[in-house]
Design an enzyme around this catalytic site. Structure first.
Site, PDB file in Angstrom:
ATOM      1  N   ASP A 124      -4.162  -2.377  -3.383  1.00 60.66           N
ATOM      2  CA  ASP A 124      -5.467  -1.714  -3.464  1.00 60.66           C
ATOM      3  C   ASP A 124      -5.442  -0.607  -4.522  1.00 60.66           C
ATOM      4  O   ASP A 124      -6.371   0.169  -4.645  1.00 60.66           O
ATOM      5  CB  ASP A 124      -5.912  -1.171  -2.106  1.00 60.66           C
ATOM      6  CG  ASP A 124      -5.065  -0.012  -1.595  1.00 60.66           C
ATOM      7  OD1 ASP A 124      -4.083   0.383  -2.273  1.00 60.66           O
ATOM      8  OD2 ASP A 124      -5.355   0.500  -0.508  1.00 60.66           O
ATOM      9  N   ASP A 149       0.850  -1.187   0.000  1.00 57.66           N
ATOM     10  CA  ASP A 149       0.000   0.000   0.000  1.00 57.66           C
ATOM     11  C   ASP A 149       0.885   1.235   0.000  1.00 57.66           C
ATOM     12  O   ASP A 149       2.007   1.218   0.505  1.00 57.66           O
ATOM     13  CB  ASP A 149      -0.933   0.030   1.217  1.00 57.66           C
ATOM     14  CG  ASP A 149      -2.087   1.015   1.043  1.00 57.66           C
ATOM     15  OD1 ASP A 149      -2.405   1.365  -0.109  1.00 57.66           O
ATOM     16  OD2 ASP A 149      -2.660   1.455   2.057  1.00 57.66           O
ATOM     17  N   GLY A 150       0.350   2.291  -0.574  1.00 61.91           N
ATOM     18  CA  GLY A 150       1.002   3.588  -0.561  1.00 61.91           C
ATOM     19  C   GLY A 150       0.029   4.614  -0.019  1.00 61.91           C
ATOM     20  O   GLY A 150      -1.184   4.444  -0.117  1.00 61.91           O
ATOM     21  N   GLU A 202       2.393   3.928  -4.294  1.00 62.94           N
ATOM     22  CA  GLU A 202       1.820   2.617  -4.611  1.00 62.94           C
ATOM     23  C   GLU A 202       2.796   1.805  -5.464  1.00 62.94           C
ATOM     24  O   GLU A 202       3.029   0.620  -5.206  1.00 62.94           O
ATOM     25  CB  GLU A 202       0.476   2.762  -5.345  1.00 62.94           C
ATOM     26  CG  GLU A 202      -0.625   3.389  -4.529  1.00 62.94           C
ATOM     27  CD  GLU A 202      -1.288   2.464  -3.520  1.00 62.94           C
ATOM     28  OE1 GLU A 202      -0.887   1.289  -3.395  1.00 62.94           O
ATOM     29  OE2 GLU A 202      -2.229   2.925  -2.846  1.00 62.94           O
ATOM     30  N   HIS A 233      -9.204   0.216   2.410  1.00 54.69           N
ATOM     31  CA  HIS A 233      -9.954   0.659   3.584  1.00 54.69           C
ATOM     32  C   HIS A 233     -11.282  -0.091   3.724  1.00 54.69           C
ATOM     33  O   HIS A 233     -12.301   0.480   4.091  1.00 54.69           O
ATOM     34  CB  HIS A 233     -10.182   2.180   3.539  1.00 54.69           C
ATOM     35  CG  HIS A 233      -8.914   2.932   3.306  1.00 54.69           C
ATOM     36  ND1 HIS A 233      -7.955   3.089   4.277  1.00 54.69           N
ATOM     37  CD2 HIS A 233      -8.422   3.538   2.194  1.00 54.69           C
ATOM     38  CE1 HIS A 233      -6.940   3.765   3.783  1.00 54.69           C
ATOM     39  NE2 HIS A 233      -7.196   4.048   2.527  1.00 54.69           N
ATOM     40  N   ASP A 283      -1.301  -0.112   5.082  1.00 56.87           N
ATOM     41  CA  ASP A 283      -1.715   1.281   5.174  1.00 56.87           C
ATOM     42  C   ASP A 283      -1.178   1.917   6.449  1.00 56.87           C
ATOM     43  O   ASP A 283      -0.677   3.051   6.420  1.00 56.87           O
ATOM     44  CB  ASP A 283      -3.243   1.391   5.122  1.00 56.87           C
ATOM     45  CG  ASP A 283      -3.711   2.838   5.168  1.00 56.87           C
ATOM     46  OD1 ASP A 283      -3.395   3.586   4.219  1.00 56.87           O
ATOM     47  OD2 ASP A 283      -4.357   3.222   6.156  1.00 56.87           O
TER      48      ASP A 283
END
Length: 149
Positions: A70, A9-10, A47, A125, A135
């Site tokens: 994501d 994740d970024g 990302e 999320h 995250d």
């Protein structure tokens, strides 16, 4: 061939702004967390960097890799062949405009070529445990950067 799961994740505070990336690698019941960031970046760059850092951490080649992100930008860029097409067109999109982040796409495409990679997209999320963990790693890193600005 070793089977590795890489969750990425970024995150970015502002876009551009301070950003962070987080990675969880899983192999044979063992896990390793990685994180980092940049003071002035974009969410998409973070990302891409997360995926690059996850794949760069693999010590053996080739591995069978499940890369979970994501980011539709990352997932679609690879699975729909967009990034490969951009590279083949000298980093130009179909509309002839420059593709963004060619430096990172080039690194990611080269790393993917060294392994047998499957890309899985998950909704961000939305309670996916590893995605939420990544995250938290990414956000914690960019918050450290914000404190130092």
């Amino acid at each position: 061939m070793k089977y590795i799961e890489i969750f990425t994740d970024g995150a970015c505070s502002g876009n551009p702004g301070p950003g962070g990336w987080g990675v969880v690698l899983r192999y044979n019941g063992h896990e390793k967390e990685l994180s980092g960031g940049e003071k002035d970046t974009t969410n998409n760059r973070m990302e891409l960097t997360a995926a690059i850092m996850g794949l760069s951490a693999l010590k053996e080649k080739p591995c069978k890799v499940r890369l979970v992100t994501d980011s539709k930008y990352v997932a679609d860029g690879i699975t729909k062949g967009w990034a490969e097409s951009w590279r083949n067109n000298n980093w130009r999109k179909a509309d002839k405009k420059p593709a963004l982040n060619p430096d990172l796409w080039e690194k990611l495409l080269n790393l993917i070529a060294e392994h047998d990679v499957t890309i899985d997209w998950v909704k961000g999320h939305a309670g996916h445990p590893e995605n939420e963990r990544c995250d938290r790693l990414a956000v914690a890193f960019y918050q450290k950067l914000q404190e130092s600005l």
